[in-house]
Design an enzyme around this catalytic site. Structure first.
Site, short mmCIF file in Angstrom:
data_model
loop_
_atom_site.label_atom_id
_atom_site.label_comp_id
_atom_site.label_asym_id
_atom_site.label_seq_id
_atom_site.Cartn_x
_atom_site.Cartn_y
_atom_site.Cartn_z
N ASP A 1 0.84 -1.21 0.00
CA ASP A 1 0.00 0.00 0.00
C ASP A 1 0.87 1.26 0.00
O ASP A 1 0.50 2.27 -0.59
CB ASP A 1 -1.03 -0.02 1.13
CG ASP A 1 -0.42 0.02 2.51
OD1 ASP A 1 0.58 -0.68 2.75
OD2 ASP A 1 -0.96 0.73 3.37
N THR A 57 -9.20 3.76 6.79
CA THR A 57 -8.48 3.02 5.75
C THR A 57 -9.10 1.65 5.48
O THR A 57 -8.94 1.11 4.39
CB THR A 57 -6.97 2.87 6.07
OG1 THR A 57 -6.79 2.03 7.22
CG2 THR A 57 -6.32 4.22 6.30
N MET A 117 -6.25 -0.14 1.16
CA MET A 117 -5.25 0.80 0.66
C MET A 117 -5.08 1.91 1.71
O MET A 117 -5.47 3.06 1.51
CB MET A 117 -5.67 1.36 -0.70
CG MET A 117 -5.55 0.34 -1.82
SD MET A 117 -3.81 -0.16 -2.15
CE MET A 117 -3.70 -1.71 -1.25
N HIS A 118 -4.43 1.50 2.84
CA HIS A 118 -4.23 2.43 3.95
C HIS A 118 -3.48 3.68 3.49
O HIS A 118 -3.96 4.81 3.61
CB HIS A 118 -3.38 1.78 5.06
CG HIS A 118 -3.85 0.47 5.56
ND1 HIS A 118 -4.91 0.35 6.44
CD2 HIS A 118 -3.40 -0.81 5.35
CE1 HIS A 118 -5.08 -0.93 6.75
NE2 HIS A 118 -4.19 -1.64 6.09
N ASP A 119 -2.24 3.46 3.03
CA ASP A 119 -1.33 4.58 2.81
C ASP A 119 -1.74 5.49 1.65
O ASP A 119 -1.51 6.71 1.72
CB ASP A 119 0.10 4.07 2.62
CG ASP A 119 0.63 3.36 3.87
OD1 ASP A 119 0.11 3.63 4.97
OD2 ASP A 119 1.56 2.54 3.74
#
Ligand code: BDR
Ligand code: CA
Length: 307
Positions: free
Chosen positions: A13, A192, A235-237
């Site tokens: 991510d 997220t 897709m945290h980042d």
């Protein structure tokens, strides 16, 4: 455009977040700094270089930083990311090299050279490099416009019931950053975990017709490690970079956030005073929701512009 530095531990991510930044002319990306996190530092640095080469952006320097948390031993997440940190990406080894300048020195130099209130820091991994920079050179703090970070959780954690991975790995660094006095925008698991692409959106990646689309498709369709409780790869980042571009897709609240630094079961917990019970001043804008369909539409449109 907004001047930014991305501090990262790629990680799939993280890689998508880097690609989104590389694809966004609104952002003036001064440097990528790396930290130990998802995998050890040598691998997160190599992965940042591999992603930079995939995007054809060798003009952006990569600086390797801290190889372990401030106090705790390093704990990594190969069970999520695979042994090299980028399982599913199918990328060649990096050709280029990282800068000989340490990430913390690079952060300090970039900030010192900038006007007050002008640089946005985007940490996507454990906060060790930022904490070291702020302790070594507190004079740089006024240069920071804001810190938009991925870390923490409004409710349950992922790496433990209490804690999100990035804060759990280096809670002391997180406590320093949350206490630094500059504006913070926090992307925790509450938001997220909403950022999961649908099957239709993931399939669209193969129709982009470029190498980046194929690589990201590979990372998003790799086998799911068991037990993390989400239906796809969150897709945290990328939320951090997307927020700089499209803040209208997100909403949240200013809160007081505190970090648990003890080594017990609450290690790395972010205690978020969502209802203002403590009457303490807010130190972060805590983002809690995202319009996920629009996020992935815009994200993949951007990725289509890369090689
Ligand atoms: C965070 O931990 C890492 O595994 C991801 O890259 C993300 O930054 C999510 O808890
Ligand atoms: Ca990360």
């Amino acid at each position: 455009g907004e001047t930014i530095v991305i501090d990262t531990d790629p990680g799939q991510d993280d890689a998508v977040a880097l690609l989104l930044a590389f694809a966004s002319p609104e952002l003036d990306l001064k440097a990528v700094t790396t930290v130990a996190g998802n995998v050890p530092l040598a691998l997160t640095t190599a992965n940042a270089l591999r992603i930079r080469e995939l995007a054809g952006r060798e003009d952006v320097p990569v600086h390797a930083g801290a190889d372990r948390p401030l106090l705790f031993p390093l704990s990594t997440a190969e069970f999520v990311c695979g042994p090299d940190g980028l399982a599913g990406a199918d990328l060649p080894p990096a050709r280029g090299k990282a800068s000989s300048i340490h990430a913390v020195d690079a952060l300090i130099a970039i900030l010192r050279a900038a006007p007050d209130n002008s640089v946005t820091l985007c940490p996507l991994g454990p906060l060790t490099n930022l904490a070291l920079a702020f302790r070594l050179a507190p004079d740089v703090l006024p240069k920071v416009k804001r810190i938009v970070l991925m870390g923490g959780a409004l409710a349950l954690g992922n790496i433990t019931p209490a804690a999100e991975f990035n804060v759990h790995v280096d809670p002391h660094a997180a406590a320093i950053v949350f206490g630094c006095g500059r504006p913070i925008v926090m992307f925790g698991l509450g938001v997220t975990h909403q950022a999961i692409a649908s099957h239709e959106q993931v399939a669209r990646l193969l129709t982009l017709g470029n190498a980046v689309g194929r690589v990201v498709h590979g990372m998003l369709t790799r086998p799911r490690p068991g037990g993390l409780g989400t239906a796809g790869h969150p897709m945290h980042d990328p939320c951090v970079i997307a927020f700089l571009l499209w803040p209208e897709l997100f909403s949240g609240r200013d809160c007081c956030v505190e970090v648990e630094t003890g080594d017990g079961p609450l290690r790395g917990r972010t205690t978020i005073d969502w209802s203002g019970r403590l009457k303490r001043p807010a130190n972060a804008h805590v983002v809690a929701s995202v319009e996920a369909d629009a996020l992935f539409q815009r994200l993949f449109d951007r990725l289509a512009t890369l090689p």
